[in-house]
Enzyme design. Structure first.
Site, PDB file in Angstrom:
ATOM      1  N   HIS A  72      72.374   8.138  73.669  1.00  0.00           N
ATOM      2  CA  HIS A  72      73.121   7.274  72.735  1.00  0.00           C
ATOM      3  C   HIS A  72      72.202   6.237  72.116  1.00  0.00           C
ATOM      4  CE1 HIS A  72      72.831   5.063  76.515  1.00  0.00           C
ATOM      5  NE2 HIS A  72      72.799   3.994  75.754  1.00  0.00           N
ATOM      6  N   THR A  74      72.497   2.366  71.456  1.00  0.00           N
ATOM      7  CA  THR A  74      73.303   1.166  71.729  1.00  0.00           C
ATOM      8  C   THR A  74      73.364   0.289  70.482  1.00  0.00           C
ATOM      9  OG1 THR A  74      72.538   1.179  74.032  1.00  0.00           O
ATOM     10  CG2 THR A  74      73.510  -0.875  73.224  1.00  0.00           C
ATOM     11  N   HIS A 152      67.408   2.566  68.477  1.00  0.00           N
ATOM     12  CA  HIS A 152      66.660   3.630  69.158  1.00  0.00           C
ATOM     13  C   HIS A 152      67.580   4.415  70.087  1.00  0.00           C
ATOM     14  CE1 HIS A 152      67.063   0.526  72.153  1.00  0.00           C
ATOM     15  NE2 HIS A 152      66.934   1.497  73.048  1.00  0.00           N
ATOM     16  N   THR A 154      67.114   5.836  73.919  1.00  0.00           N
ATOM     17  CA  THR A 154      66.263   5.959  75.105  1.00  0.00           C
ATOM     18  C   THR A 154      66.291   7.414  75.559  1.00  0.00           C
ATOM     19  OG1 THR A 154      66.706   3.700  75.835  1.00  0.00           O
ATOM     20  CG2 THR A 154      65.952   5.243  77.523  1.00  0.00           C
TER      21      THR A 154
HETATM   22  P1  2AM Z   1      69.093   1.256  75.784  1.00  0.00           P
HETATM   23  O1  2AM Z   1      70.024   0.987  74.660  1.00  0.00           O
HETATM   24  O2  2AM Z   1      67.683   0.968  75.444  1.00  0.00           O
HETATM   25  O3  2AM Z   1      69.188   2.655  76.295  1.00  0.00           O
HETATM   26  C1  2AM Z   1      73.450   0.436  79.429  1.00  0.00           C
HETATM   27  O4  2AM Z   1      72.569  -0.248  80.232  1.00  0.00           O
HETATM   28  C2  2AM Z   1      72.918   0.576  78.024  1.00  0.00           C
HETATM   29  O5  2AM Z   1      72.798  -0.696  77.403  1.00  0.00           O
HETATM   30  C3  2AM Z   1      71.541   1.199  77.951  1.00  0.00           C
HETATM   31  O6  2AM Z   1      71.602   2.146  76.944  1.00  0.00           O
HETATM   32  C4  2AM Z   1      70.605   0.056  77.690  1.00  0.00           C
HETATM   33  O7  2AM Z   1      69.432   0.248  76.981  1.00  0.00           O
HETATM   34  C5  2AM Z   1      71.478  -0.946  77.007  1.00  0.00           C
HETATM   35  N1  2AM Z   1      71.116  -2.294  77.428  1.00  0.00           N
HETATM   36  C6  2AM Z   1      71.026  -2.773  78.689  1.00  0.00           C
HETATM   37  N2  2AM Z   1      70.742  -4.087  78.684  1.00  0.00           N
HETATM   38  C7  2AM Z   1      70.655  -4.453  77.392  1.00  0.00           C
HETATM   39  C8  2AM Z   1      70.380  -5.672  76.726  1.00  0.00           C
HETATM   40  N3  2AM Z   1      70.141  -6.807  77.396  1.00  0.00           N
HETATM   41  N4  2AM Z   1      70.367  -5.671  75.386  1.00  0.00           N
HETATM   42  C9  2AM Z   1      70.592  -4.551  74.683  1.00  0.00           C
HETATM   43  N5  2AM Z   1      70.859  -3.374  75.255  1.00  0.00           N
HETATM   44  C10 2AM Z   1      70.879  -3.308  76.586  1.00  0.00           C
END
Ligand code: 2AM
Length: 224
Positions: A72, A74, A152, A154
Site C-alpha cells: 500500500h 500510506t 511510496h 514499502t
Molecule cells: P510505510 O507507509 O512506509 O509503509 C503502518 O505502520 C503503516 O503506516 C506502514 O505502512 C508505515 O510505513 C506507516 N507509518 C508508520 N508510522 C508512520 C509515521 N510516523 N508516519 C507516516 N507513516 C507511518
C-alpha cells in the site's frame, strides 16, 4: 465523541489490488536480484552493508527480511487517532469522497538503501488532494520539498527497521536530487525492471523505470 473519532484507522492509504500486488512483489524481487548481480553494486559494498559479511553469499531478498502484509501507499498515519491531525484528516470532504474508490498509482522508480526497499509513487492531482500538507515537513522540517514527494510503497525492510523509514529514505533521495545531485549513473536493468540505475553514496540505489509501472488500488483505511 463522534462515531468517526472511535473509528479512526491505523492509517489511510491506497491498497493494491491482489493481482497488481503479486506483480509488484515479483518486480521487487527482480529488482533486488538484478541489483545484487550488478558489478557496480558489489564494488561499492561497504563492510557489512546489505548483510555483505560474505560477498559470495549476498542475498538481498533475505536481507530485506520483512515485507508488509498488504502492499500500500500510506497517505495519513493516524495510529487510531493518537496522531495529531488524524481527526481533521478523516473529516475532510475529499477523504470521505475518496473512501473505497479505485485509483491507479504510477510508480516511477524503485529504490534500495541499507534500511529499506521501496517504490516511488507519483501522485496525480486527484491523489494529491488526499495527501497531508505536512507529510514532507514532518520528516525534513528545514527543507521545502515538493508536495507528495514522500509518497511510496514499502516493499521490504531490513530486520531491525520500521516501515516508516522507507518514506524517510525516499525523501533523502529527493533532497539530493533537488540540490542538483543526480546520482552516479552506474548501469541499466532489463526486463520488467528496465531502466537506469543511479548511485547516491551510503548504499543508496535508485532505479528510474523507463516505463512507469501502473498498479490499481483502493483508497481506504487499515484497522487491523
Ligand atoms: P510505510 O507507509 O512506509 O509503509 C503502518 O505502520 C503503516 O503506516 C506502514 O505502512 C508505515 O510505513 C506507516 N507509518 C508508520 N508510522 C508512520 C509515521 N510516523 N508516519 C507516516 N507513516 C507511518
Amino acid at each position: 465523541p463522534t462515531l468517526e473519532k472511535d473509528l479512526l484507522p491505523l492509517y489511510f492509504g491506497w491498497f493494491l489490488a491482489k493481482r497488481d500486488e503479486d506483480y509488484l512483489r515479483k518486480t521487487s524481487h527482480e529488482f533486488l536480484e538484478q541489483l545484487g548481480n550488478l558489478k557496480a553494486f558489489k564494488k561499492r559494498l561497504q563492510p557489512c552493508m546489505f548483510g555483505s559479511e560474505d560477498k559470495h553469499k549476498l542475498d538481498l531478498m533475505k536481507y530485506f527480511a520483512k515485507s508488509p502484509n498488504i502492499l500500500h501507499c500510506t497517505s495519513k498515519f493516524c495510529d487510531y487517532g493518537k496522531i495529531v491531525g488524524s481527526e481533521e484528516y478523516a473529516q475532510q470532504e475529499a477523504v470521505k469522497k475518496a473512501y473505497s474508490k479505485g485509483y491507479t498509482l504510477h510508480l516511477s522508480a524503485l529504490f534500495a538503501t541499507p534500511r529499506t526497499v521501496g517504490a516511488q509513487v507519483e501522485l496525480t492531482a486527484d491523489q494529491l488532494l488526499l495527501w497531508p500538507s505536512d507529510a514532507e515537513k514532518e520528516v525534513m522540517p528545514k527543507d521545502t520539498l515538493p508536495r507528495g514527494s514522500r509518497a511510496h510503497i514499502t516493499l521490504g525492510t531490513a530486520a531491525d527497521v520500521q516501515d516508516v523509514q522507507t518514506g524517510i529514505d525516499l525523501l533523502e533521495f529527493v533532497k539530493l536530487q533537488q540540490s542538483g545531485k543526480e546520482g552516479e549513473n552506474l548501469g541499466e536493468m532489463s526486463g520488467s525492471v528496465a531502466g537506469k540505475v543511479s548511485y547516491y553514496d551510503n548504499g543508496m540505489w535508485m532505479l528510474n523505470l523507463s516505463q512507469k509501472i501502473e498498479v490499481r488500488s483502493i483508497f481506504s483505511g487499515y484497522y487491523g
